[in-house]
Scaffold this motif. Sequence first.
Motif, short mmCIF file in Angstrom:
data_model
loop_
_atom_site.label_atom_id
_atom_site.label_comp_id
_atom_site.label_asym_id
_atom_site.label_seq_id
_atom_site.Cartn_x
_atom_site.Cartn_y
_atom_site.Cartn_z
N VAL A 18 38.76 80.71 -36.55
CA VAL A 18 37.37 80.25 -36.52
C VAL A 18 36.49 81.40 -36.05
O VAL A 18 36.82 82.11 -35.09
CB VAL A 18 37.20 79.01 -35.61
N SER A 19 35.40 81.62 -36.75
CA SER A 19 34.42 82.64 -36.39
C SER A 19 33.04 82.00 -36.40
O SER A 19 32.80 81.02 -37.10
CB SER A 19 34.45 83.80 -37.39
N LEU A 20 32.13 82.59 -35.63
CA LEU A 20 30.78 82.04 -35.54
C LEU A 20 29.75 83.10 -35.88
O LEU A 20 29.88 84.26 -35.49
CB LEU A 20 30.51 81.50 -34.13
N THR A 21 28.70 82.70 -36.57
CA THR A 21 27.57 83.58 -36.80
C THR A 21 26.66 83.55 -35.58
O THR A 21 26.83 82.73 -34.67
CB THR A 21 26.77 83.12 -38.03
N ASP A 72 22.01 79.25 -42.55
CA ASP A 72 22.55 77.89 -42.45
C ASP A 72 24.04 77.88 -42.14
O ASP A 72 24.58 76.83 -41.77
CB ASP A 72 22.31 77.13 -43.76
N VAL A 73 24.70 79.01 -42.32
CA VAL A 73 26.14 79.08 -42.02
C VAL A 73 26.31 79.37 -40.53
O VAL A 73 25.83 80.38 -40.02
CB VAL A 73 26.83 80.19 -42.85
N HIS A 74 26.98 78.47 -39.83
CA HIS A 74 27.17 78.62 -38.40
C HIS A 74 28.61 78.92 -38.01
O HIS A 74 28.86 79.65 -37.05
CB HIS A 74 26.72 77.34 -37.69
N VAL A 75 29.55 78.33 -38.73
CA VAL A 75 30.97 78.49 -38.42
C VAL A 75 31.71 78.83 -39.71
O VAL A 75 31.44 78.23 -40.76
CB VAL A 75 31.57 77.21 -37.80
N VAL A 76 32.64 79.77 -39.62
CA VAL A 76 33.47 80.12 -40.77
C VAL A 76 34.92 79.85 -40.42
O VAL A 76 35.45 80.41 -39.46
CB VAL A 76 33.29 81.59 -41.17
N GLN A 105 28.45 69.77 -41.12
CA GLN A 105 28.62 69.56 -42.56
C GLN A 105 29.31 70.77 -43.18
O GLN A 105 28.96 71.92 -42.88
CB GLN A 105 27.25 69.36 -43.22
N ALA A 106 30.29 70.51 -44.03
CA ALA A 106 30.95 71.59 -44.79
C ALA A 106 30.01 72.02 -45.91
O ALA A 106 29.62 71.20 -46.76
CB ALA A 106 32.28 71.11 -45.35
N LEU A 107 29.62 73.30 -45.93
CA LEU A 107 28.61 73.78 -46.86
C LEU A 107 29.16 74.56 -48.05
O LEU A 107 28.56 74.56 -49.13
CB LEU A 107 27.62 74.69 -46.13
#
Length: 393
Positions: A18-21, A72-76, A105-107
């Motif tokens: 898990v990575s975060l922006t 809008d991407v917060h978690v990868v 939400q999965a984007l």
Amino acid sequence: MASAAHPTSPAANTWVSVSLTYQGLRALGAPRDSLDSFAWEFQQGMAARAKALGDTGESSPEHWERPLGTGDVHVVLTALSPDPEQLEAALERARETFRDLPGIQALWRQDCHALSTGREPFGFRDGIGYPAVEGSGIPGGNSHEQPFKAGEFVLGYLDETGGYPPMPRPDVLGRNGTYVVFRKLHQRVAAFRQYLKENASSHDEEELLAAKMMGRWRSGAPLALCPFHDDPELGADRHRNNDFVFADDATGYKTPPASHIRRANPRDASVAGVVRLHRMIRRGTAYGPELPEGVLEDDGVERGLMFAFVGAHLGRQFEFVQSEWVNGGDFLGLGDVKDPIAGSHEGTGAYSIPRRPIPKRLRGLPRFVVTRGGEYCFMPGLRALRWLAELRT
């Protein structure tokens, strides 16, 4: 799933990370003091760094796949497994942790896979070069290269300068973390094949030209060790296919100075005093179907690589290599000449191949690789994940 805490897990060959922006850390409620302590490139985000990275024209953020680069991407979540069944099982366990949580939400999803050829879409054996890290117990592929300090790749440890890389605050958040760059790179395989055919008079000459642009034969065999003909056995030998330097080839009669592998890692070139400050852990995996052998027309299907960089220094590792070595040539006395394969050409690119008595000059290089999107992320250590989970927004 395996982790640093459970390295002997029965699922040791299946990983989920898990990575975060930066925007993700903000959304989690990370304190302002913590947010301000991250690398400024990370705080800006990849889209804001587009010009420095060569993401212009077709590769510019306004053309990226949404939601990449939008904020809008917060978690990868990244999952890796040897087969689809284990992969889906691992992903399902991850989904269960957020499926019923509000505000999540999965984007976007990108499926990747190893091609049947064992190569990347342009047809070259990939994933050959990698640095050895002190204390890891895993040897590198080049006996001429000393292991690197752990702090080049993991925060909280000494790096090649003899100091500690800047680390996010507090210590529990930064230590054992690292920066991760994700990039989706579309590869114009048909255009690459067409260019080779237009600039060569035979199939063998096409293969030599491809090798001169890459610095390796498609088998993975380096020109530094077999400059006149391919050696698939050498290319497949991970103990030999990366064990070389360029000291005996200053002019580049074997491996052109502007070739892709010589740019990405100049090894013992005249800039060798600083090469160790720009080494990266890079990985790539393919997406999309293979373009059948011999096809020269684009079929309109998306294919390419998902690229990942892991390191403690976004600026002097990933961004420096991308801007100065891939899309610049001053460090090798090449002026504004770019990487012949990965450079941000606009149809007017040039490439010179040293040879006697007259160098071969290529012109009109198009853009073979187009950026479809990407994100700068921070991958926390296990203690940091627990600390983040306890934040109250």
